[in-house]
Structures are given as C-alpha cells and as structure tokens.
Scaffold this motif. Structure first.
Motif, short mmCIF file in Angstrom:
data_model
loop_
_atom_site.label_atom_id
_atom_site.label_comp_id
_atom_site.label_asym_id
_atom_site.label_seq_id
_atom_site.Cartn_x
_atom_site.Cartn_y
_atom_site.Cartn_z
N THR B 54 -5.74 -0.37 0.67
CA THR B 54 -4.91 0.46 1.54
C THR B 54 -3.73 0.90 0.70
O THR B 54 -3.07 0.07 0.08
N LEU B 55 -3.51 2.20 0.63
CA LEU B 55 -2.43 2.75 -0.19
C LEU B 55 -1.28 3.18 0.71
O LEU B 55 -1.50 3.73 1.79
N VAL B 56 -0.06 2.90 0.27
CA VAL B 56 1.12 3.41 0.98
C VAL B 56 1.84 4.38 0.05
O VAL B 56 2.29 4.00 -1.04
N LEU B 57 1.90 5.65 0.46
CA LEU B 57 2.56 6.67 -0.35
C LEU B 57 4.06 6.41 -0.40
O LEU B 57 4.60 5.64 0.40
N ASP B 58 4.73 7.07 -1.33
CA ASP B 58 6.17 6.81 -1.51
C ASP B 58 6.98 7.11 -0.26
O ASP B 58 8.05 6.53 -0.05
N ASP B 59 6.47 8.02 0.59
CA ASP B 59 7.20 8.32 1.83
C ASP B 59 6.78 7.42 2.99
O ASP B 59 7.19 7.64 4.13
N GLY B 60 5.94 6.40 2.70
CA GLY B 60 5.58 5.42 3.72
C GLY B 60 4.29 5.70 4.47
O GLY B 60 3.82 4.84 5.22
N ARG B 61 3.70 6.88 4.26
CA ARG B 61 2.45 7.16 4.98
C ARG B 61 1.29 6.40 4.34
O ARG B 61 1.16 6.37 3.11
N PRO B 62 0.42 5.81 5.16
CA PRO B 62 -0.69 5.02 4.62
C PRO B 62 -1.97 5.85 4.46
O PRO B 62 -2.18 6.84 5.16
N LEU B 63 -2.82 5.40 3.56
CA LEU B 63 -4.17 5.96 3.41
C LEU B 63 -5.17 4.82 3.29
O LEU B 63 -4.93 3.84 2.58
N ALA B 64 -6.32 4.99 3.96
CA ALA B 64 -7.38 3.99 3.94
C ALA B 64 -8.62 4.55 3.27
O ALA B 64 -8.77 5.76 3.13
N GLU B 65 -9.51 3.65 2.87
CA GLU B 65 -10.82 3.96 2.31
C GLU B 65 -10.70 4.46 0.86
O GLU B 65 -10.13 5.50 0.57
N SER B 66 -11.31 3.70 -0.03
CA SER B 66 -11.18 3.95 -1.47
C SER B 66 -11.48 5.40 -1.85
O SER B 66 -10.72 6.02 -2.60
N ASN B 67 -12.56 5.94 -1.34
CA ASN B 67 -12.94 7.29 -1.77
C ASN B 67 -12.00 8.35 -1.20
O ASN B 67 -11.73 9.37 -1.86
N ALA B 68 -11.52 8.14 0.01
CA ALA B 68 -10.54 9.07 0.58
C ALA B 68 -9.23 9.02 -0.21
O ALA B 68 -8.58 10.03 -0.44
N ILE B 69 -8.87 7.80 -0.65
CA ILE B 69 -7.63 7.64 -1.41
C ILE B 69 -7.72 8.36 -2.76
O ILE B 69 -6.82 9.10 -3.14
N ILE B 70 -8.83 8.16 -3.49
CA ILE B 70 -8.88 8.78 -4.82
C ILE B 70 -9.02 10.30 -4.71
O ILE B 70 -8.49 11.03 -5.54
N ASP B 71 -9.71 10.78 -3.68
CA ASP B 71 -9.79 12.23 -3.52
C ASP B 71 -8.41 12.82 -3.22
O ASP B 71 -8.07 13.91 -3.69
#
Lengths: 197, 197
Positions: B54-71
């Motif tokens: 799970t990635l948290v961008l510098d502005d705090g918004r999260p992203l899930a799923e490895s392939n969605a994150i790298i895209d």
C-alpha cells in the motif's frame, strides 16, 4: 468487433455491458467453458492464456483480459475518467476483483451452474475467500455511491460482473448493505443490460 | 512516499524495482505477512483489502494493488507507453499476472519460505495452475524481447516479480527458454535491483 464470449461468464458480461452503454455492437462467438479443447486452434494466436473474453478489434488486433478490454473501450468516455489518481483507484479495484472476487465468487458459481462437486477443502476455501473479499468491498463502498469519484465507471462494471450473481455461487449478500444498495444503483444506470439479456 | 512493504513479497518488489528505475525514494514500513492482526489498525483506512504493497503519496492519498501502483508511478515515463493499444496489452499481462501467476507461484513460494505444509490437493493445484500460467507466459514471450512493444515496461516488471523466483516455490523453469532469456534481459536493465537488495 468480434468477442469470443461465454454467455454465463461474468468476465464476458463486463464487456457486453460496457458495449451496451457505449452503443458498440459486438459479434459474439460462443466458446464452451467446460470443454476447452478447441481453444488453442480458435484463440491461441489471439490470447496465449486461452481465456474468454478475447476481443478482436475491427482492424484484427486482439485484446485479452476483461478489465483490460473494458478500460481500452472506455478510454475517452464518461466511464473512464482522465484524472490520473482516479484511474489508479479504478485499476486498484479491478486488480482486487481479479485477485479476490473472481477466483472465489466465479469459481463457486461455476461449481453450481455446471454441477461440479469440488472437495470440501476447495469449497470451504472459495467461500472463506469470497466472504473476505465481500467484506473488503463492503468497506470500500461504505458511505459511497460508486467505487471511485462518486461516479459510475469501469470499476463498478468490473466489480458488478460477479458480485451481483454471488448468490448463484452460494453467497449470502444480506450482511453487506452497502454492496446491495450499490448493486441497485448499477442496475439503474441508463443502458444497463442483464447478464442473460 | 511511504510504502507499506514486505521484504519477501514479489508484489512489493515490483514497486521498489520501478522506484529504483525512476529514482524515487521510498520510506518503507515493514508489515508481517504471517500475523496480519495489526493490519486493520495500520492500513485499514488506506486499503480496504488490507494487503501490501500500500503506497501513501506525499500528499497523503493512498494507492492499493501493486500493478495499479506501478502504473500510476510510471505514467509519463519510458516504462509506460502513451499508445492506447500498447497500454491495453500491458494491462492484459498485468491482469493475467494477478489471476494466474501470483495465486500459484507466490502462494507455493510462501508455503516454502514460511514452512507451511498445505494439503496435497492444494499443493497440486498450485503447481498445476502455475505450470499452466508459465506455459501461457512462454507462448507470450516466444520470439519477443519484452512483453509489449519490444520495450521494457511495467508489464515486464509485473511479470518478473514472482516469475524470477519461481524456483523458490518449487517450479522448474528449464522447460521455458523464452522466459529464462527474458529474465536475464530484465535483470540487465539499467538501475535494476534485486528482490533482496
């Protein structure tokens, strides 16, 4: 466009549903989902994974994987926003669908529709995995009208495909009020078609 | 950016590998992949599926799923082409990865790494499914240097994640010469990092 299709497949239904919204006419070629022996000859040159849906564009180029197909068709339309973060959220839900919803809900439904009797271990695993996935979807839909950006999008089409027929796989959706309300909202969209119609 | 990470996870490795190519520095928060009891508190508000990465961008918004994150991270870079059809092909491979590669190769590897003894039925199912997936990947790579457009892209990063450590799950890659040659090509890309480094 030509769609290698299965009438019962929720994955194929996603493509037919979006095509109905967009007014795209599809030529359907029905493939057997039990006897897959003819697939290498029919679609081996189009899709190395030999799965349906496989779409052939008017210029002959093939596309594989239901969610990749609908995202391609939805590009530039109201069903796929241009906003970078919203697109990543949509993809996140679509990957979740292929990893947690489809392998459990679709496979449990397949057993019932085709009178397959799996081992108790397999059936229990599908039901536990499906319930876990539905709990995650319920959390994701709580307080929302649609999955991403409060607008109906390809994310909703992807998740609706197998979730709305979960009962056919033996799943009880009554513990999931947000999912049930969202299913009604998706079915009320202009141009909606049913999985069997 | 902050990455909820597992050092052994091929899914998390995809994000670390692309970040290395792009020169993005990640703050890593390691989560246990066996005892997941603390996940609702740690990442429940970020990712309803409670998975890593799970990635948290510098502005705090999260992203899930490895392939969605790298895209998302690759948008506008050489690792994700702008061409509509190539993007659909990349997504097709990434959905294949989450549906056929990851559930078999990653889970079989998990059993070995964490000394889990599954039932014979489960282990046989993972090995049969994994071999079928590797056969499809071999067909897709035959005669090609990379999966899409003859260029290294996020599709290759996604498929490389678990395929290159298939042996750790008990899979033999020697019947797959196109996969083996492609693994070497991916590892030779500028800025490549290993899964454990």
């Amino acid at each position: 466009m030509l769609l290698y299709n299965s009438a019962v497949s929720g994955n194929c239904y996603k493509v037919r549903l979006l095509a109905a919204h967009l007014g795209i006419s599809l030529e359907l070629v029905e493939l057997d989902v039990v006897d897959r022996s003819n697939r290498p000859g029919l679609i081996g040159h189009l899709n190395p994974a030999l799965r349906v849906p496989t779409l052939v564009l008017d210029d002959g180029r093939p596309l594989a994987e239901s969610n990749a197909i609908i995202d391609y068709l939805a590009e530039g339309t109201e069903y796929l926003p241009a906003h970078r973060y919203e697109r990543a959220q949509i993809l996140g839900w679509q990957f979740f669908e292929q990893y947690e919803i489809e392998p459990n809900l679709a496979v449990a439904r397949f057993f019932k529709l085709f009178n397959v009797t799996p081992s108790e271990e397999t059936l229990n695993s599908k039901h536990a995995g499906g319930d876990k996935a539905l709990q995650a979807l319920e959390r994701g839909l709580t307080g929302k009208t649609f999955l991403v950006g409060e607008r109906y999008s390809v994310a909703d089409i992807s998740l609706y495909g197998y979730t709305h027929v979960a009962a056919e796989g033996g799943f009880d959706l009554s513990p999931y009020p947000s999912i049930l309300a969202w299913i009604d909202r998706v079915a009320a969209q202009p141009g909606h078609i049913k999985i069997d119609g």
